[in-house]
Design a protein around this motif. Structure first.
Motif, PDB file in Angstrom:
ATOM      1  N   ASN A 128      -5.631   5.648  -7.540  1.00 14.94           N
ATOM      2  CA  ASN A 128      -6.483   6.468  -7.129  1.00 14.94           C
ATOM      3  C   ASN A 128      -5.960   7.748  -6.550  1.00 14.94           C
ATOM      4  O   ASN A 128      -4.981   7.694  -5.933  1.00 14.94           O
ATOM      5  N   GLY A 129      -6.452   8.819  -7.291  1.00 12.59           N
ATOM      6  CA  GLY A 129      -6.262  10.248  -6.748  1.00 12.59           C
ATOM      7  C   GLY A 129      -4.917  10.392  -6.743  1.00 12.59           C
ATOM      8  O   GLY A 129      -4.394  11.650  -6.264  1.00 12.59           O
ATOM      9  N   ASN A 130      -3.937  10.031  -7.601  1.00 10.85           N
ATOM     10  CA  ASN A 130      -2.384  10.332  -7.850  1.00 10.85           C
ATOM     11  C   ASN A 130      -2.438  11.626  -8.747  1.00 10.85           C
ATOM     12  O   ASN A 130      -3.263  11.977  -9.508  1.00 10.85           O
ATOM     13  N   ILE A 131      -1.361  12.653  -8.628  1.00 15.68           N
ATOM     14  CA  ILE A 131      -0.944  13.582  -9.417  1.00 15.68           C
ATOM     15  C   ILE A 131       0.271  13.324 -10.292  1.00 15.68           C
ATOM     16  O   ILE A 131       1.212  12.912  -9.618  1.00 15.68           O
ATOM     17  N   PHE A 132       0.334  13.414 -11.576  1.00 13.04           N
ATOM     18  CA  PHE A 132       1.399  13.276 -12.200  1.00 13.04           C
ATOM     19  C   PHE A 132       1.947  14.355 -12.869  1.00 13.04           C
ATOM     20  O   PHE A 132       1.450  15.023 -13.986  1.00 13.04           O
ATOM     21  N   ASP A 133       2.931  15.126 -12.281  1.00 11.22           N
ATOM     22  CA  ASP A 133       3.236  16.363 -12.719  1.00 11.22           C
ATOM     23  C   ASP A 133       4.709  16.482 -13.544  1.00 11.22           C
ATOM     24  O   ASP A 133       5.551  15.846 -12.928  1.00 11.22           O
ATOM     25  N   ASN A 134       4.662  16.662 -14.897  1.00 14.03           N
ATOM     26  CA  ASN A 134       5.734  16.634 -15.585  1.00 14.03           C
ATOM     27  C   ASN A 134       6.583  15.060 -15.735  1.00 14.03           C
ATOM     28  O   ASN A 134       7.818  15.050 -15.479  1.00 14.03           O
ATOM     29  N   VAL A 135       5.830  13.976 -15.697  1.00 15.45           N
ATOM     30  CA  VAL A 135       5.905  12.687 -15.725  1.00 15.45           C
ATOM     31  C   VAL A 135       6.115  12.442 -17.098  1.00 15.45           C
ATOM     32  O   VAL A 135       5.176  12.416 -18.049  1.00 15.45           O
ATOM     33  N   THR A 136       7.241  11.640 -17.638  1.00 16.21           N
ATOM     34  CA  THR A 136       7.351  11.041 -18.892  1.00 16.21           C
ATOM     35  C   THR A 136       7.229   9.716 -19.009  1.00 16.21           C
ATOM     36  O   THR A 136       7.507   8.887 -17.988  1.00 16.21           O
ATOM     37  N   TRP A 137       6.872   9.111 -20.026  1.00 15.39           N
ATOM     38  CA  TRP A 137       6.621   7.506 -20.034  1.00 15.39           C
ATOM     39  C   TRP A 137       7.334   7.025 -21.404  1.00 15.39           C
ATOM     40  O   TRP A 137       7.315   7.736 -22.558  1.00 15.39           O
ATOM     41  N   SER A 138       7.847   5.901 -21.301  1.00 17.01           N
ATOM     42  CA  SER A 138       8.389   5.196 -22.245  1.00 17.01           C
ATOM     43  C   SER A 138       7.461   4.382 -23.205  1.00 17.01           C
ATOM     44  O   SER A 138       6.544   4.190 -22.866  1.00 17.01           O
TER      45      SER A 138
ATOM     46  N   ALA B 226      -0.057  -3.711  -5.895  1.00 12.41           N
ATOM     47  CA  ALA B 226       0.300  -2.247  -5.263  1.00 12.41           C
ATOM     48  C   ALA B 226      -0.828  -1.572  -5.472  1.00 12.41           C
ATOM     49  O   ALA B 226      -1.446  -1.414  -6.662  1.00 12.41           O
ATOM     50  N   ARG B 227      -1.448  -1.040  -4.122  1.00 17.20           N
ATOM     51  CA  ARG B 227      -2.271   0.073  -4.287  1.00 17.20           C
ATOM     52  C   ARG B 227      -1.673   1.320  -4.074  1.00 17.20           C
ATOM     53  O   ARG B 227      -0.990   1.493  -2.965  1.00 17.20           O
TER      54      ARG B 227
ATOM     55  N   HIS C 155       1.039  -1.109  -0.045  1.00 15.33           N
ATOM     56  CA  HIS C 155      -0.213  -0.100   0.002  1.00 15.33           C
ATOM     57  C   HIS C 155       0.997   1.210  -0.019  1.00 15.33           C
ATOM     58  O   HIS C 155       1.675   1.444   0.973  1.00 15.33           O
ATOM     59  N   ILE C 156       0.864   2.215  -0.896  1.00 14.48           N
ATOM     60  CA  ILE C 156       1.669   3.173  -1.208  1.00 14.48           C
ATOM     61  C   ILE C 156       0.706   4.244  -1.176  1.00 14.48           C
ATOM     62  O   ILE C 156       0.147   4.646  -2.583  1.00 14.48           O
ATOM     63  N   TYR C 157       0.798   5.115  -0.528  1.00 15.45           N
ATOM     64  CA  TYR C 157      -0.027   6.465  -0.364  1.00 15.45           C
ATOM     65  C   TYR C 157       0.671   7.760   0.320  1.00 15.45           C
ATOM     66  O   TYR C 157       1.662   7.534   1.152  1.00 15.45           O
ATOM     67  N   ASP C 158       0.154   8.869  -0.312  1.00 14.33           N
ATOM     68  CA  ASP C 158       0.706  10.313   0.230  1.00 14.33           C
ATOM     69  C   ASP C 158       2.315  10.409   0.199  1.00 14.33           C
ATOM     70  O   ASP C 158       2.950  10.903   1.226  1.00 14.33           O
ATOM     71  N   ASN C 159       2.885   9.808  -0.738  1.00 14.90           N
ATOM     72  CA  ASN C 159       4.288   9.924  -1.067  1.00 14.90           C
ATOM     73  C   ASN C 159       4.508  10.968  -2.263  1.00 14.90           C
ATOM     74  O   ASN C 159       3.786  11.090  -2.959  1.00 14.90           O
ATOM     75  N   HIS C 160       5.703  11.675  -2.022  1.00 16.45           N
ATOM     76  CA  HIS C 160       6.235  12.638  -2.894  1.00 16.45           C
ATOM     77  C   HIS C 160       7.401  12.280  -3.521  1.00 16.45           C
ATOM     78  O   HIS C 160       8.435  11.749  -2.848  1.00 16.45           O
TER      79      HIS C 160
ATOM     80  N   SER D  14      -6.470   1.477 -13.190  1.00 18.21           N
ATOM     81  CA  SER D  14      -6.237   0.255 -12.294  1.00 18.21           C
ATOM     82  C   SER D  14      -6.488  -1.185 -13.097  1.00 18.21           C
ATOM     83  O   SER D  14      -7.164  -1.288 -14.112  1.00 18.21           O
ATOM     84  N   ASN D  15      -5.527  -2.142 -12.887  1.00 17.91           N
ATOM     85  CA  ASN D  15      -5.758  -3.599 -13.457  1.00 17.91           C
ATOM     86  C   ASN D  15      -5.742  -4.525 -12.424  1.00 17.91           C
ATOM     87  O   ASN D  15      -5.838  -5.757 -12.719  1.00 17.91           O
ATOM     88  N   THR D  16      -6.182  -4.149 -11.030  1.00 16.14           N
ATOM     89  CA  THR D  16      -6.322  -5.203 -10.159  1.00 16.14           C
ATOM     90  C   THR D  16      -7.168  -4.176  -8.956  1.00 16.14           C
ATOM     91  O   THR D  16      -7.306  -2.884  -8.915  1.00 16.14           O
ATOM     92  N   THR D  17      -7.792  -4.934  -7.858  1.00 15.13           N
ATOM     93  CA  THR D  17      -8.254  -4.485  -6.744  1.00 15.13           C
ATOM     94  C   THR D  17      -7.293  -4.978  -5.514  1.00 15.13           C
ATOM     95  O   THR D  17      -7.239  -6.106  -5.314  1.00 15.13           O
TER      96      THR D  17
END
Length: 518
Positions: free
Chosen positions: A305-315, A277-278, A255-260, A330-333
């Motif tokens: 849920n509820g994440n912010i992606f600020d200047n994130v690049t994807w391959s 991973a949640r 469970h991974i939440y409220d990290n910067h 999401s691809n699981t619960t």
């Protein structure tokens, strides 16, 4: 949200016989410590809970040998103990100690085949310099308010396989809270992971901590076949200047939440080999491939849920590269068995900067984007030494007179509508900002003044991500770090003290630059 373990001291009837040469210290009357069973958060609160040395004796240690001696002097390997650590622990003051209640080593802090132990930094702070902490075949361990830095697996000196904190072999219930884990490079420079779990390690929480300047943040599982680990919570942590593994998950549930997350250069949360991973309300910034399955075709999954992606690049996607973005779905619960309060992702950078890391007064989030001290009715051992007979609540900053109130102020530049004097007026409603995203502000006195602590308070939505505290008389750097809050440094006599902002996520707003003699 449950509060961090808070220690209450009272008189006890027995003393711990420790050789003075070890650096261990007890008061004339031995002390005990108790901790609320509900103190641990996340998965560390499950499986019976994590209380560390609550209810056991308290001993002070200023060397690694003293830590080992305290473990080895217990009646049994499960006798509860709280070890308060102050000063720098390194290879020069750490040696192996033998005893029936311990199994120690000379090149690391060894918590092996033991249980019911708390290691907590107190006083002017605790730094494990080039010396890792190893947890093996152990349970019910709390590590709080310490810095572990520059642990190497190659070069000299080496320690703990290059891991700042490493857990392996049937480890249960570990709570690591308000720590700073840092390196000075990646594998090529001799470093490995900052926070690793292997070989059947379960029920672990990493909270309010800083992980930075490393090639590898940490992992769960040593290989694709090591899937016996899991039930790990990561919350309110700062991952900064990390190449990858933030974290790497091989099997298990996290469970991974409220990290910067700031400046992840290769990948971030790497869920693979059946891991789930949640991922809730995190703030990802200036980074690449922050979520997905990477470097393998054995997929993991995630619920977002509820994440912010600020200047994130994807391959681009490939057989062994499956980023979740650019529009993560999401691809699981994942069902979470414990209670918790989410901060909104938009305020995560600010709340994490005020609470995460060692020497922050154990400040926590109240679940509404505000920082607060632990339960004020239960004193904690930082930032000042606990008083065994008459404990008092720990303040959010040093006690005594704020010396800045009688000082002058200047700086490198100031934005329109702000003033240098605002940082020493005792008013949190006024502030100074530099003309750009970096700059410096100083407090100064007409004659030499002795200081040993500072408190830098930002206005709401803290932006400072890197700073230096400089003795302006000599140009010497007294301290450095990321985020703001309580800053401890060697007692210094000076006429001018400068807070230099070297990096920021936006325009800094410094409301107060407080200074104290102690």
């Amino acid at each position: 949200m449950r509060r961090p373990v808070a220690i209450r001291l009272s008189a006890a009837t027995a003393t711990l016989a420790l050789a003075a040469a070890t650096g261990a210290v007890l008061s004339a009357s031995a002390t005990t410590a108790s901790a609320a069973a509900s103190g641990a958060t996340g998965y560390a609160s499950q499986n019976g809970g994590t209380t560390g040395g609550a209810g056991g004796q308290t001993v002070r240690a200023t060397t690694g040998t003293a830590i080992h001696q305290a473990l080895c002097s217990r009646a049994s390997s499960s006798t509860p103990i709280v070890i308060q650590v102050e000063g720098t622990i390194n290879h020069g003051n750490t040696s192996k100690v033998s005893g029936s209640s311990c199994s120690t080593a000379a090149d690391r802090i060894e918590l092996k085949q033991i249980s019911n132990v708390t290691i907590v930094g107190v006083g002017s702070g605790a730094v494990f310099d080039q010396l890792g902490i190893h947890i093996r075949e152990s349970s019910n361990i709390v590590i709080q308010n310490v810095t572990v830095r520059n642990v190497k697996k190659s070069g000299s000196p080496t320690s703990n396989g290059g891991d700042a904190i490493g857990m392996e072999s049937d480890v249960r219930n570990v709570w690591v809270d308000h720590v700073t884990l840092e390196a000075s490079g990646g594998e090529a420079e001799g470093f490995d992971g900052l926070f690793d779990m292997k070989d059947n390690t379960q029920y672990v929480t990493l909270s309010y901590s800083v992980l930075r300047n490393s090639g590898r943040g940490g992992l769960i599982g040593s290989s694709e076949t090591d899937r016996s680990n899991g039930y790990v919570t990561f919350h309110h942590n700062l991952y900064e200047n990390i190449d990858s593994r933030a974290p790497l998950l091989r099997g298990g549930i996290a469970h991974i939440y409220d990290n910067h997350y700031v400046n992840l250069t290769k990948s971030g949360i790497n869920s693979r080999a059946g891991a789930k991973a949640r991922v809730d309300n995190n703030y990802f910034e200036d980074s690449k491939d922050v979520l997905g399955t990477f470097y393998t075709d054995e997929a993991g999954s995630w619920q977002v849920n509820g994440n912010i992606f600020d200047n994130v690049t994807w391959s681009e996607r490939a057989a062994d590269n499956n980023p979740a973005g650019p529009n993560p779905q999401s691809n699981t619960t994942v069902s979470i068995p414990y209670s918790y309060a989410l901060d909104d992702a938009s305020c995560v950078p600010g709340i994490v900067s005020r609470t995460a890391g060692a020497d922050k007064g154990l400040l926590v989030s109240d679940g509404s984007c505000s920082a607060q001290s632990p339960d004020p009715t239960t004193p904690t051992p930082t930032p000042t030494d606990p008083t065994p007979t008459q404990p008092t609540p720990t303040p959010t900053g040093p006690t005594g007179t704020n010396l800045s109130l009688s000082a002058g102020a200047d700086g490198s530049s100031k934005a329109g509508g702000t003033s240098y004097g605002n940082v020493r007026d005792g008013d949190l409603g006024t502030y100074w900002s530099p003309a750009g995203s970096t700059g410096s502000v100083s407090v100064k006195w007409g004659s030499a003044t002795t200081v040993s602590r500072a408190v830098v308070r930002e206005a709401a939505g803290g932006a400072v991500t890197a700073w230096k505290l400089v003795d302006a008389d000599t140009g010497g750097v007294l301290a450095s770090g990321s985020g703001t809050g309580v800053i401890s440094f060697p007692t210094t006599s000076l006429k001018k003290l400068t807070f230099q902002i070297t990096a920021a996520s936006g325009t800094p707003r410094i409301a107060e630059f407080e200074t104290y003699a102690g």
